[in-house]
Design a protein around this motif. Sequence first.
Motif, PDB file in Angstrom:
ATOM      1  N   TYR A   1       0.861  -1.184   0.000  1.00 40.71           N
ATOM      2  CA  TYR A   1       0.000   0.000   0.000  1.00 40.71           C
ATOM      3  C   TYR A   1       0.899   1.236   0.000  1.00 40.71           C
ATOM      4  O   TYR A   1       1.908   1.268   0.713  1.00 40.71           O
ATOM      5  CB  TYR A   1      -0.891   0.027   1.244  1.00 40.71           C
ATOM      6  CG  TYR A   1      -1.987  -1.007   1.214  1.00 40.71           C
ATOM      7  CD1 TYR A   1      -3.252  -0.697   0.730  1.00 40.71           C
ATOM      8  CD2 TYR A   1      -1.753  -2.306   1.657  1.00 40.71           C
ATOM      9  CE1 TYR A   1      -4.262  -1.645   0.690  1.00 40.71           C
ATOM     10  CE2 TYR A   1      -2.760  -3.270   1.620  1.00 40.71           C
ATOM     11  CZ  TYR A   1      -4.009  -2.929   1.137  1.00 40.71           C
ATOM     12  OH  TYR A   1      -4.993  -3.872   1.090  1.00 40.71           O
ATOM     13  N   MET A   2       0.521   2.225  -0.774  1.00 40.56           N
ATOM     14  CA  MET A   2       1.289   3.474  -0.825  1.00 40.56           C
ATOM     15  C   MET A   2       0.316   4.631  -0.650  1.00 40.56           C
ATOM     16  O   MET A   2      -0.774   4.617  -1.216  1.00 40.56           O
ATOM     17  CB  MET A   2       2.021   3.594  -2.169  1.00 40.56           C
ATOM     18  CG  MET A   2       2.947   2.416  -2.418  1.00 40.56           C
ATOM     19  SD  MET A   2       3.788   2.503  -4.012  1.00 40.56           S
ATOM     20  CE  MET A   2       4.970   3.788  -3.697  1.00 40.56           C
ATOM     21  N   ALA A   3       0.722   5.627   0.139  1.00 41.07           N
ATOM     22  CA  ALA A   3      -0.189   6.746   0.412  1.00 41.07           C
ATOM     23  C   ALA A   3       0.603   8.006   0.707  1.00 41.07           C
ATOM     24  O   ALA A   3       1.801   7.967   0.984  1.00 41.07           O
ATOM     25  CB  ALA A   3      -1.091   6.400   1.591  1.00 41.07           C
ATOM     26  N   SER A   4      -0.099   9.139   0.636  1.00 41.57           N
ATOM     27  CA  SER A   4       0.530  10.425   0.945  1.00 41.57           C
ATOM     28  C   SER A   4       0.620  10.633   2.453  1.00 41.57           C
ATOM     29  O   SER A   4       1.553  11.248   2.949  1.00 41.57           O
ATOM     30  CB  SER A   4      -0.274  11.568   0.317  1.00 41.57           C
ATOM     31  OG  SER A   4      -1.630  11.476   0.696  1.00 41.57           O
ATOM     32  N   VAL A   5      -0.382  10.146   3.188  1.00 44.73           N
ATOM     33  CA  VAL A   5      -0.449  10.276   4.648  1.00 44.73           C
ATOM     34  C   VAL A   5      -0.947   8.923   5.152  1.00 44.73           C
ATOM     35  O   VAL A   5      -1.755   8.283   4.484  1.00 44.73           O
ATOM     36  CB  VAL A   5      -1.477  11.370   5.049  1.00 44.73           C
ATOM     37  CG1 VAL A   5      -1.620  11.468   6.555  1.00 44.73           C
ATOM     38  CG2 VAL A   5      -1.085  12.729   4.484  1.00 44.73           C
ATOM     39  N   GLU A   6      -0.453   8.506   6.321  1.00 46.72           N
ATOM     40  CA  GLU A   6      -0.938   7.213   6.833  1.00 46.72           C
ATOM     41  C   GLU A   6      -2.465   7.244   6.933  1.00 46.72           C
ATOM     42  O   GLU A   6      -3.025   8.082   7.636  1.00 46.72           O
ATOM     43  CB  GLU A   6      -0.310   6.901   8.197  1.00 46.72           C
ATOM     44  CG  GLU A   6      -0.714   5.529   8.684  1.00 46.72           C
ATOM     45  CD  GLU A   6       0.125   5.025   9.853  1.00 46.72           C
ATOM     46  OE1 GLU A   6       1.253   5.504  10.051  1.00 46.72           O
ATOM     47  OE2 GLU A   6      -0.362   4.137  10.569  1.00 46.72           O
ATOM     48  N   PRO A   7      -3.134   6.366   6.218  1.00 52.91           N
ATOM     49  CA  PRO A   7      -4.592   6.494   6.077  1.00 52.91           C
ATOM     50  C   PRO A   7      -5.354   6.303   7.391  1.00 52.91           C
ATOM     51  O   PRO A   7      -4.963   5.496   8.246  1.00 52.91           O
ATOM     52  CB  PRO A   7      -4.957   5.380   5.092  1.00 52.91           C
ATOM     53  CG  PRO A   7      -3.685   4.989   4.439  1.00 52.91           C
ATOM     54  CD  PRO A   7      -2.610   5.244   5.439  1.00 52.91           C
ATOM     55  N   TYR A   8      -6.433   7.044   7.507  1.00 55.12           N
ATOM     56  CA  TYR A   8      -7.409   6.852   8.581  1.00 55.12           C
ATOM     57  C   TYR A   8      -8.756   6.818   7.882  1.00 55.12           C
ATOM     58  O   TYR A   8      -9.211   7.821   7.349  1.00 55.12           O
ATOM     59  CB  TYR A   8      -7.347   7.995   9.594  1.00 55.12           C
ATOM     60  CG  TYR A   8      -8.191   7.753  10.836  1.00 55.12           C
ATOM     61  CD1 TYR A   8      -7.594   7.406  12.039  1.00 55.12           C
ATOM     62  CD2 TYR A   8      -9.574   7.900  10.807  1.00 55.12           C
ATOM     63  CE1 TYR A   8      -8.358   7.191  13.187  1.00 55.12           C
ATOM     64  CE2 TYR A   8     -10.345   7.683  11.938  1.00 55.12           C
ATOM     65  CZ  TYR A   8      -9.730   7.340  13.129  1.00 55.12           C
ATOM     66  OH  TYR A   8     -10.487   7.125  14.262  1.00 55.12           O
ATOM     67  N   ARG A   9      -9.366   5.628   7.845  1.00 61.79           N
ATOM     68  CA  ARG A   9     -10.564   5.419   7.047  1.00 61.79           C
ATOM     69  C   ARG A   9     -11.817   5.472   7.916  1.00 61.79           C
ATOM     70  O   ARG A   9     -11.725   5.502   9.142  1.00 61.79           O
ATOM     71  CB  ARG A   9     -10.458   4.058   6.343  1.00 61.79           C
ATOM     72  CG  ARG A   9      -9.304   4.003   5.370  1.00 61.79           C
ATOM     73  CD  ARG A   9      -8.601   2.670   5.347  1.00 61.79           C
ATOM     74  NE  ARG A   9      -7.886   2.412   6.583  1.00 61.79           N
ATOM     75  CZ  ARG A   9      -6.835   1.607   6.702  1.00 61.79           C
ATOM     76  NH1 ARG A   9      -6.372   0.967   5.660  1.00 61.79           N
ATOM     77  NH2 ARG A   9      -6.254   1.426   7.871  1.00 61.79           N
ATOM     78  N   ILE A  10     -12.963   5.477   7.267  1.00 61.96           N
ATOM     79  CA  ILE A  10     -14.216   5.474   8.027  1.00 61.96           C
ATOM     80  C   ILE A  10     -14.269   4.231   8.914  1.00 61.96           C
ATOM     81  O   ILE A  10     -14.720   4.286  10.050  1.00 61.96           O
ATOM     82  CB  ILE A  10     -15.434   5.541   7.071  1.00 61.96           C
ATOM     83  CG1 ILE A  10     -15.451   6.893   6.354  1.00 61.96           C
ATOM     84  CG2 ILE A  10     -16.735   5.342   7.844  1.00 61.96           C
ATOM     85  CD1 ILE A  10     -16.541   7.044   5.316  1.00 61.96           C
TER      86      ILE A  10
END
Length: 421
Positions: free
Chosen positions: A157-166
């Motif tokens: 997984y790659m992201a701009s910010v460590e994800p925080y999902r619903i």
Amino acid sequence: MYYSFSLRTLLVLSLCLSCGITHAAKAPIAVQPAKADSVVAPRVFVHTGFENASPMNWEIDSAGRILASLVYDHERFSQNRANGHWHFKVEAPVGQEVVVILKNFDNIWNNTPASQISKRSHAVISFDNKTWESRPGELLPGNRLLIRVKMNAPSVYMASVEPYRISDLEKFLTRIKANKLVTVTEIGKTSEGRPLEIIKVGNEKAPKRVFLRARAHAFEAGGNWTVEGLVQRLLQNDEETKRYLQRYCVYIMPMANKDGVARGKTRFNSNGYDLNRKWDKPADSLIAPENYYLEKWLSRMVSENKKPDLAIDLHNDAGGNLHISRPDGDITAYLANMEKLDGLLRKHTWYTEGSTKPSFRNPGTLGEGFMDRFGIEALVYELNYEWVEGLKKVPLAADWVSLGGMLPKVFYDYFETPVTR
Ligand SMILES: [Zn+2]
């Protein structure tokens, strides 16, 4: 057994028996059948079909690199567009070095080009979707960002910010709901019908009240991690937190832009509305229900004599500053309080970035609207998502959780008026 015949036909020359002239005629012929399993899955594949994944177009170039065109998030009725969010999953053989080149960072802000890419741009990656680490990015000409990852697992997984999902919020709410210090109230619904919650922690009869909103902008997950840390600390139920909660009660809107988060967008709600703008007038219930219901809740708090004494809107940017509101009128007392808050954040947390200069104005933000329309001292706190100077590192979720855990002491000292019993 199945045989396929080519649709192509073969031109054959035949002598016409009736006229004696040679004609060209078409006749079907059988060609070598294709094997049913001849379609091969590509060795490198990009997934964008999961919660909070960002929409993007991608292709593989002749060198085997992933060329990814991020899809812009557009504001309604303006030329504004934004791309701060990327979140996708790459599948590739273990051991292979994957190179991803991201483009479309040419943001437009208030009709002015406002590119978001900077020297500190980086990615956060996770091979198990649980433990995340940062990876530096390389800037390429044409406002593009290159990221290299050696595959330690079949997918990353790659992201701009460590994800925080619903789903992270739902797990969090489930964890805290049973605590007698917590009340979770649904105050309305988003444009797409998702519930908007206010979390109350503590006793509403406490002499002071602080309100925090997180995630007005969909990519800015830092605020979510921060409020998790804040609530977790307040629920430790030790002598210190008991003292804190005798002094103040905390109200949190944990995820304002849920629709944007669900769709992996960067900034606007699903109607293309910026939830941190136009706070100078009442929000439209159809275009910006996320703000409309917050205003309704706030008006009720004011009418019940429970007006917050301090309101903080948590965001992420590449600066990390406190954005001080500067509406017209005498704001001397407010500015003194903001200086006090700045000092306490420096004293009790890793915050070092400082406040915006007196020349800085950003009308229409929640900070200014709360002050102008509701008489509530308010500000925007931009958590730097590229670099935390106080920690000398790229921030990950744990850093923001730890920041949130230090805020109860900040608020305790901020509301230092002796508690009357
Ligand atoms: Zn923001």
